[in-house]
Scaffold this active site. Sequence first.
Site, PDB file in Angstrom:
ATOM      1  N   ASP A 176       0.823  -1.206   0.000  1.00  0.00           N
ATOM      2  CA  ASP A 176       0.000   0.000   0.000  1.00  0.00           C
ATOM      3  C   ASP A 176       0.871   1.277   0.000  1.00  0.00           C
ATOM      4  O   ASP A 176       2.078   1.233   0.295  1.00  0.00           O
ATOM      5  CB  ASP A 176      -0.865   0.059   1.272  1.00  0.00           C
ATOM      6  CG  ASP A 176      -1.913  -1.035   1.309  1.00  0.00           C
ATOM      7  OD1 ASP A 176      -1.945  -1.864   0.359  1.00  0.00           O
ATOM      8  OD2 ASP A 176      -2.700  -1.083   2.282  1.00  0.00           O
ATOM      9  N   HIS A 197       3.852  -2.514   2.818  1.00  0.00           N
ATOM     10  CA  HIS A 197       3.839  -1.169   2.252  1.00  0.00           C
ATOM     11  C   HIS A 197       5.081  -0.952   1.406  1.00  0.00           C
ATOM     12  O   HIS A 197       6.185  -1.329   1.831  1.00  0.00           O
ATOM     13  CB  HIS A 197       3.752  -0.124   3.372  1.00  0.00           C
ATOM     14  CG  HIS A 197       2.478  -0.215   4.159  1.00  0.00           C
ATOM     15  ND1 HIS A 197       2.300  -1.123   5.185  1.00  0.00           N
ATOM     16  CD2 HIS A 197       1.317   0.480   4.082  1.00  0.00           C
ATOM     17  CE1 HIS A 197       1.096  -0.984   5.699  1.00  0.00           C
ATOM     18  NE2 HIS A 197       0.476  -0.007   5.034  1.00  0.00           N
TER      19      HIS A 197
END
Length: 633
Positions: A437, A580
């Site tokens: 993300d 991430h």
Amino acid sequence: MERRPQKRVRNSNTRTRNTDRRDEHVSRVSSSAPVSQKVRQIYLDADTPKIPVGDTQTQRIDQEAPYTIPLEDTQRLDWDSYGTDDLFPEETSYHEERMARKAQSVRSGARKSSSRQKTQQRSTQSRQSQARQSQTRQPQSRTPRAQQTHSPRSRQTQSRQTQTRQAQARSSRPSLQQTQRLDLSAYRKASSKRRKRKKLRLPFIIIGAAVLAALIIILLTAAGGVKEAANVKITSTETTQTITWDNKVKNASYEVLQKSPEGSFTVVKTVSADSTPSATIVELNSATEYEYKVRTVKGEGKKQRRSNGVSIRAYTLPAAVTELSFWTEIQDSLTFSWADTQNVAGYELRFGTSDNLSDADTIQLALSDLVVDEGTGNYTYQIENLEERTPYYFSLRSYIDNDTFSSWTETRTARVSRPVDMRGIDVNAPMVALTFDDGPEGSDITTRILDTFAQYGGHATFFQLGDRASSYSDRIKRMVDEGHEVGNHTYDHSHMGDSVTREDIVKANDAIEEAGGVRPVSFRSPGGSTTDLIRETCAEENMALYYWSLDTRDWYTRDADSVISVIKNNIEDGDIILMHNIYGSSAEAVEKIVPWLIDQGYQLVTVSQLLKAKTGDLPVPGTQYVTATQTMN
Ligand code: ZN
């Protein structure tokens, strides 16, 4: 003496036993000599073969012999007559009688009423009265049977007369054929009478039947005795039915009866005389046929009378279609899926490119047109040759028949997306989806991750921000080019949960599509929480939502070993792993964990590939998945 003729008839077959009668008979003839002899002579003369025998005979027999002679008797007569002496006395007697009657008629004048009465009045027997008696008994007395009297006679006279008669008999003796004709004619008369009687009977039967039918109708009406409700109608929803009718009977109340599945009617509503003639039945099953009777009730107490009732039946409406979803399964197509609505005959799909469906085609889908998905049991239907990235609008409803439909679903919009590339994936082998993300970023983090996958194989999903996609579109392009999936993580991560707007989502999609050339079909909400608005927007944008089943806590630890440890200790087939692509530690962890996972036998797949591999279907837009088979809102 009056009974004589009757007795004669009765005993006509016993003549051979009573030989005396022959004598009696002839004596009567001879005693009337002066007149009857003459008559006989004339008669016999007239009857000689100048006229063809057959005709004469027939004529005479028709004249003299009534139809009541049974064939049996006539035939016996015929055979008996051969060679017997007394064949003709009856002719003699007949003519004698006629003469006598004439004389009598002259004498008695107007007194011709009842011969039987006259006979009774007379104490002495005259020849005339006897003759008249014979006349009244015509049917019997004219049979060619011997007639008898009790008077004595001489044998000489008899034999002389007999000779003459025998001669006559030979010439005019009735043949069997003639006798039968006699009999047939008699039979025809009789049967013609019977026919006439039959003809007469038919109209009476019809009239009788009509009268009986009318009586039955009157009785049946009287049994109900009460006028039925008029104009009975029914309207249905999914769970209610309202029955209405016209109240045209004064002071009548009504009963509404419902038919049970077993077939018996029970009263479910009573409607008093002064209330609106309607009844609403509630809590019914959808798409189910119900039958009712509306019965008129007149009077009260023991005098209460009810009509037979007017029957009416209808289906409740089917429930609105549920679990409606759609996806692109093959190039340039949309596949629709929805739950089976029980008891329906089919569905109607409105499908067009205008958002109010004003240009929509209505596609009728009989159940036989539909494919049942083995996994979910849902119906599926596919529309092909659509334009990619063009918004389409659609709505669906079910039907039972031409008049009974469910309500339409809300109008939905769908875009044809690129189908999931499943090449090289073994759906039966373990697989996990690594997801990243918050990127992309301008350093080497995303690049290192992409390099690792390029080196070891497999693919990942990148939930990226719209504003970053615009800034680092080269990263986005590379992701797309190398077969990774680029998802939507809102435009700038400024809103989370309840505060996420529609624009946050749509704007990100536009940016990512512009950067990478592909509009996202996956979405991850910042922080993971979702709302109706988020789900609805995702559904409209043809995106499924993804939470995670394994959080590496890379955003918290920022430590590669920790991340590796979490994965190694918790990894399971079908996991969606949260990471991430904005931390160097994360890129480092990827470089170590990817070869390890592959070595462990895991296929590294995108979230769409995971769903497709694990469920056989594409992910359903608007649905949030935790794993391939687990969902949450
Ligand atoms: Zn985030």
